[in-house]
Write an enzyme that holds these catalytic residues in place. Structure first.
Site, PDB file in Angstrom:
ATOM      1  N   LYS A  88       2.271  -1.880  -7.951  1.00 22.29           N
ATOM      2  CA  LYS A  88       1.973  -2.171  -6.548  1.00 22.29           C
ATOM      3  C   LYS A  88       3.209  -2.271  -5.665  1.00 22.29           C
ATOM      4  O   LYS A  88       3.169  -1.968  -4.484  1.00 22.29           O
ATOM      5  CB  LYS A  88       1.172  -3.471  -6.460  1.00 22.29           C
ATOM      6  CG  LYS A  88      -0.196  -3.360  -7.110  1.00 22.29           C
ATOM      7  CD  LYS A  88      -1.281  -3.925  -6.240  1.00 22.29           C
ATOM      8  CE  LYS A  88      -2.654  -3.556  -6.766  1.00 22.29           C
ATOM      9  NZ  LYS A  88      -2.927  -4.163  -8.087  1.00 22.29           N
ATOM     10  N   GLU A 110      -4.341  -8.343   1.803  1.00 21.72           N
ATOM     11  CA  GLU A 110      -5.451  -8.866   1.016  1.00 21.72           C
ATOM     12  C   GLU A 110      -5.034  -8.760  -0.445  1.00 21.72           C
ATOM     13  O   GLU A 110      -4.160  -7.957  -0.779  1.00 21.72           O
ATOM     14  CB  GLU A 110      -6.711  -8.047   1.257  1.00 21.72           C
ATOM     15  CG  GLU A 110      -6.856  -6.776   0.393  1.00 21.72           C
ATOM     16  CD  GLU A 110      -5.817  -5.704   0.671  1.00 21.72           C
ATOM     17  OE1 GLU A 110      -5.291  -5.671   1.797  1.00 21.72           O
ATOM     18  OE2 GLU A 110      -5.504  -4.903  -0.231  1.00 21.72           O
ATOM     19  N   SER A 377      -0.251   0.588 -15.797  1.00 22.17           N
ATOM     20  CA  SER A 377      -0.014   0.171 -14.412  1.00 22.17           C
ATOM     21  C   SER A 377       0.608  -1.210 -14.287  1.00 22.17           C
ATOM     22  O   SER A 377       1.267  -1.503 -13.288  1.00 22.17           O
ATOM     23  CB  SER A 377      -1.322   0.236 -13.626  1.00 22.17           C
ATOM     24  OG  SER A 377      -2.341  -0.496 -14.280  1.00 22.17           O
TER      25      SER A 377
HETATM   26  C1  LIG Z   1      -4.180  -3.769  -8.721  1.00 28.04           C
HETATM   27  C2  LIG Z   1      -4.008  -3.193 -10.026  1.00 28.04           C
HETATM   28  C3  LIG Z   1      -4.752  -2.071 -10.439  1.00 28.04           C
HETATM   29  C4  LIG Z   1      -5.847  -1.458  -9.612  1.00 28.04           C
HETATM   30  O1  LIG Z   1      -5.434  -0.912  -8.383  1.00 28.04           O
HETATM   31  P1  LIG Z   1      -5.373   0.639  -8.148  1.00 28.04           P
HETATM   32  O2  LIG Z   1      -5.193   0.759  -6.675  1.00 28.04           O
HETATM   33  O3  LIG Z   1      -6.649   1.236  -8.619  1.00 28.04           O
HETATM   34  O4  LIG Z   1      -4.213   1.153  -8.901  1.00 28.04           O
HETATM   35  C5  LIG Z   1      -4.491  -1.527 -11.675  1.00 28.04           C
HETATM   36  N1  LIG Z   1      -3.561  -2.061 -12.490  1.00 28.04           N
HETATM   37  C6  LIG Z   1      -2.839  -3.137 -12.134  1.00 28.04           C
HETATM   38  C7  LIG Z   1      -1.846  -3.678 -13.096  1.00 28.04           C
HETATM   39  C8  LIG Z   1      -3.030  -3.737 -10.900  1.00 28.04           C
HETATM   40  O5  LIG Z   1      -2.305  -4.810 -10.565  1.00 28.04           O
END
Ligand SMILES: *Cc1c(COP(=O)(O)O)cnc(C)c1O
Length: 402
Positions: A88, A110, A377
């Site tokens: 993020k 948000e 992610s």
């Molecule tokens: C917020 C988050 C997501 C989901 O958000 P996307 O916009 O779909 O990428 C996925 N993985 C992690 C670790 C997150 O913090």
């Protein structure tokens, strides 16, 4: 003005907002189009990604996990190693730079799992801009460590009790704040959702993931991956990964939605697989809604995937068949979480565990030279309490060695 920014993805996207937000959105689009084409903006963005976030993030081959499955090689793109622990921050740095360029003096955001709130509070501190974060009251409880982090970083957290008291309600409150204060306030959206230009802008900032991963794959393996797999909440980490491979038809693009307790139970967050066309938070997209068009409360063990909509570009990629979208349920995600911990010494976020689970499902059916590139992610430290609670309610999962 040549913006080179698309406002629609087929029938999806657009700007379904109150009249008062049309001018702020137009200003933002113009400012972003200019910034995107400005080498100085791009230089500063990439300098901060390098010196502050710690990019580039490595690729990690999951040797023991892949061997245990006996098929394709699973390779991770390590966004969990970024400063703040997820992808993020790539986006919040980009938006904060744009906010500064536009002379805005206040950031709002948000947040669901709290990761976007932490990433926004982080860049607000880095740039010295005051920051207020809207978070559903239920999420404030289940992600308490992230609330503490945001406050430590100097942000104000507003708990939102309206509706289901989760991400969509937090987003509604943030939009309300922006309508009132748009002269001096920049609204930092955390995913590829919302009205144009957010989906395009957030995708651009996250595309560093796919661009790096493509080059790294060529360097490391001498070829492209066969499949690129990412979890989809709003869809930003997936769009960021896909962006690197959209023009490579040999690479299958796979988005993984949160199946919660199973699609058939209705308790899930799979907007593409289980939703219908509608309008939410300023964009036309696939949504979880009732026949009357009311937004349905979503459910996933993972707070970051718990959003009833999805970025409009994913809907088009789905319709054209360029990307495919599958569903992973809570129990499969938790099992994948355990496997990555035990086989690779990596504690993944529950969101990312959905993408890992999809790769684990596919690997045994594929030859060993196949490369499954999975976007990891985020890291899972924030989820330890959720996982402990889940296991307490599902003792049989532990008995069976999961
Ligand atoms: C917020 C988050 C997501 C989901 O958000 P996307 O916009 O779909 O990428 C996925 N993985 C992690 C670790 C997150 O913090």
């Amino acid at each position: 003005m040549n913006t080179a920014l698309k406002s629609h993805y087929g029938i999806y996207g657009g700007q379904y907002v109150a009249e008062t937000l049309m001018k702020p959105l137009a200003d933002m689009e113009a400012a972003y189009a200019k910034a995107k084409a400005d080498p100085e903006f791009q230089r500063e963005f990439h300098e901060i990604l390098c010196d502050y976030v710690g990019r580039e993030s490595p690729l990690t081959c999951c040797r023991r996990l892949s061997a245990s499955l006996g098929g394709a090689q699973i390779v991770l793109k390590r966004e969990d190693l970024n400063h703040t622990g997820a992808h993020k921050v790539n986006n919040t740095i980009g938006q904060a730079l744009l906010a500064r360029r536009m002379g805005k003096r206040r950031l709002i955001a948000e947040t669901g799992a709290g990761m976007h709130g932490v990433a926004t509070a982080t860049v607000a501190a880095l740039f010295g801009i005051p920051c207020e974060v809207y978070m559903g009251a239920i999420d404030v409880k289940r992600q308490a460590p992230n609330v503490a982090r945001m406050e430590m970083l100097g942000a104000t957290v507003h708990a939102v009790s309206e509706g289901s008291a989760t991400l969509k309600d937090a987003m509604n409150e943030a939009i309300r704040d922006w309508v009132t204060n748009c002269d001096d306030t920049f609204y930092v959206i955390g995913t590829v959702a919302g009205p144009h230009p957010y989906p395009a802008m957030v995708r651009d900032f996250q595309s560093v993931i796919g661009v790096e991963a493509r080059r790294q794959c060529l360097e490391k393996f001498g070829r492209l991956p066969d499949q690129a797999i990412a979890c989809v909440g709003g869809g930003s980490n997936a769009m960021g990964l896909f962006e690197g491979f959209l023009d490579d038809p040999s690479v299958r693009l796979v988005g993984v939605e949160a199946g919660g307790k199973g699609l058939a139970t209705g308790e899930h967050a799979a907007s593409i697989n289980g939703g219908r066309l509608g309008v939410l938070h300023g964009a036309k997209t696939m949504l979880l809604q009732t026949d009357a068009g009311q937004i349905i409360d979503t459910y996933s063990v993972s707070a970051g995937l718990d959003y009833p909509g999805v970025g409009p570009e994913h809907c088009l990629l789905h319709d054209t068949g360029r990307a495919e979208y599958s569903v992973i349920n809570d129990d499969e995600a938790i099992e994948a979480f355990d496997q990555l911990c035990r086989f690779e010494g990596i504690i993944p976020a529950l969101e990312s565990s959905h993408a890992v689970a999809e790769a684990i499902k596919r690997a045994p059916t594929l030859p060993p030279e196949t490369i499954l590139l999975v976007n990891l992610s985020g890291r899972g430290d924030k989820d330890l309490a959720s996982i402990a609670a889940w296991k307490e309610n599902h003792p049989s999962a532990i008995d069976s060695g999961r």
